[in-house]
Design a protein around this motif. Structure first.
Motif, PDB file in Angstrom:
ATOM      1  N   TRP A  30       3.685   0.568   9.869  1.00  0.00           N
ATOM      2  CA  TRP A  30       2.483   0.916   9.113  1.00  0.00           C
ATOM      3  C   TRP A  30       2.163   2.366   9.307  1.00  0.00           C
ATOM      4  CZ3 TRP A  30       0.435  -2.585   5.850  1.00  0.00           C
ATOM      5  CH2 TRP A  30      -0.797  -2.275   5.249  1.00  0.00           C
ATOM      6  N   PRO A  31       1.894   3.122   8.270  1.00  0.00           N
ATOM      7  CA  PRO A  31       1.870   2.725   6.861  1.00  0.00           C
ATOM      8  C   PRO A  31       3.270   2.400   6.356  1.00  0.00           C
ATOM      9  CG  PRO A  31       1.604   5.102   7.035  1.00  0.00           C
ATOM     10  CD  PRO A  31       1.602   4.558   8.433  1.00  0.00           C
ATOM     11  N   LEU A  32       3.328   1.578   5.347  1.00  0.00           N
ATOM     12  CA  LEU A  32       4.623   1.196   4.790  1.00  0.00           C
ATOM     13  C   LEU A  32       5.338   2.437   4.271  1.00  0.00           C
ATOM     14  CD1 LEU A  32       3.635  -2.030   2.813  1.00  0.00           C
ATOM     15  CD2 LEU A  32       4.707  -1.880   5.062  1.00  0.00           C
ATOM     16  N   PRO A  33       6.583   2.678   4.711  1.00  0.00           N
ATOM     17  CA  PRO A  33       7.284   3.915   4.335  1.00  0.00           C
ATOM     18  C   PRO A  33       7.647   4.025   2.864  1.00  0.00           C
ATOM     19  CG  PRO A  33       8.660   2.509   5.720  1.00  0.00           C
ATOM     20  CD  PRO A  33       7.316   1.858   5.649  1.00  0.00           C
ATOM     21  N   ASN A  34       7.607   2.921   2.132  1.00  0.00           N
ATOM     22  CA  ASN A  34       7.979   2.928   0.714  1.00  0.00           C
ATOM     23  C   ASN A  34       6.775   2.847  -0.218  1.00  0.00           C
ATOM     24  OD1 ASN A  34       7.508   0.280   1.639  1.00  0.00           O
ATOM     25  ND2 ASN A  34       8.722  -0.596  -0.006  1.00  0.00           N
ATOM     26  N   VAL A  35       5.577   3.069   0.324  1.00  0.00           N
ATOM     27  CA  VAL A  35       4.357   2.987  -0.488  1.00  0.00           C
ATOM     28  C   VAL A  35       3.704   4.361  -0.551  1.00  0.00           C
ATOM     29  CG1 VAL A  35       2.074   1.939  -0.696  1.00  0.00           C
ATOM     30  CG2 VAL A  35       4.024   0.554   0.069  1.00  0.00           C
ATOM     31  N   TRP A  36       3.535   4.858  -1.770  1.00  0.00           N
ATOM     32  CA  TRP A  36       2.873   6.139  -2.014  1.00  0.00           C
ATOM     33  C   TRP A  36       1.458   5.840  -2.484  1.00  0.00           C
ATOM     34  CZ3 TRP A  36       6.741   9.400  -5.428  1.00  0.00           C
ATOM     35  CH2 TRP A  36       7.977   9.468  -4.781  1.00  0.00           C
ATOM     36  N   LEU A  37       0.475   6.411  -1.806  1.00  0.00           N
ATOM     37  CA  LEU A  37      -0.919   6.206  -2.171  1.00  0.00           C
ATOM     38  C   LEU A  37      -1.469   7.454  -2.838  1.00  0.00           C
ATOM     39  CD1 LEU A  37      -2.214   4.419   1.064  1.00  0.00           C
ATOM     40  CD2 LEU A  37      -1.409   3.383  -1.075  1.00  0.00           C
ATOM     41  N   GLY A  38      -2.161   7.260  -3.958  1.00  0.00           N
ATOM     42  CA  GLY A  38      -2.683   8.405  -4.688  1.00  0.00           C
ATOM     43  C   GLY A  38      -4.069   8.176  -5.238  1.00  0.00           C
TER      44      GLY A  38
END
Length: 155
Positions: free
Chosen positions: A108-116
């Motif tokens: 965590w944070p998930l390495p494959n999740v981009w937050l915008g």
């Protein structure tokens, strides 16, 4: 929601492209399942865009969230035929484990999740970008749309 689990070829997935995943009407349990699917699909990149960075920060910063996502992963893996042989996961999964802390399985944070965040003008940029920067994320991004006024991204 579980469709990405069946896709082998890596994809970039814009999550809820026509809505806001962090809208107040979306229950945490739904978010937990979305994040569980993303955790089980490290071959894909998931992009999440919101106009509600406060809720995103609160959700992504909470230890309880990580624990609930761990439980949601456990439920998915026990119920569905994942992971497949040869697919590596960003955590160690032990479906027969009696360990009471499934959150410890999840990177965590998930390495494959981009937050915008979406910004429309300088005011929304000044409000949302600092909150985004406080949110745990592998990648953070800003979408300048709809462009209702100029934005100075330098500061």
């Amino acid at each position: 929601m579980e469709q990405p689990l069946r896709w082998r070829k890596p994809r970039r997935i814009f999550v809820n492209s026509m809505s806001d995943l962090f809208h107040e009407a979306v229950p945490d349990e739904f978010l937990d399942r979305v994040f569980a699917v993303m955790a089980l699909c490290p071959q894909h990149t998931f992009q999440i865009l919101t106009k509600r960075p406060e809720r995103m920060r609160q959700y992504c910063s909470s230890l309880e969230t990580r624990q609930r996502v761990g439980l949601a992963i456990h439920e998915l893996v026990v119920r569905l035929p994942v992971p497949k042989a040869g697919r590596s996961l960003p955590f160690e999964f032990r479906p027969d484990s009696t360990e009471a802390r499934p959150a410890m399985w999840v990177v965590w944070p998930l390495p494959n999740v981009w937050l915008g965040v979406s910004v429309e003008n300088q005011q929304t940029a000044d409000e949302r970008i600092p909150i985004l920067l406080q949110t745990p994320a592998a990648v953070r991004w800003v979408s300048y749309e709809p462009a209702l006024g100029p934005v100075d991204f330098e500061p």
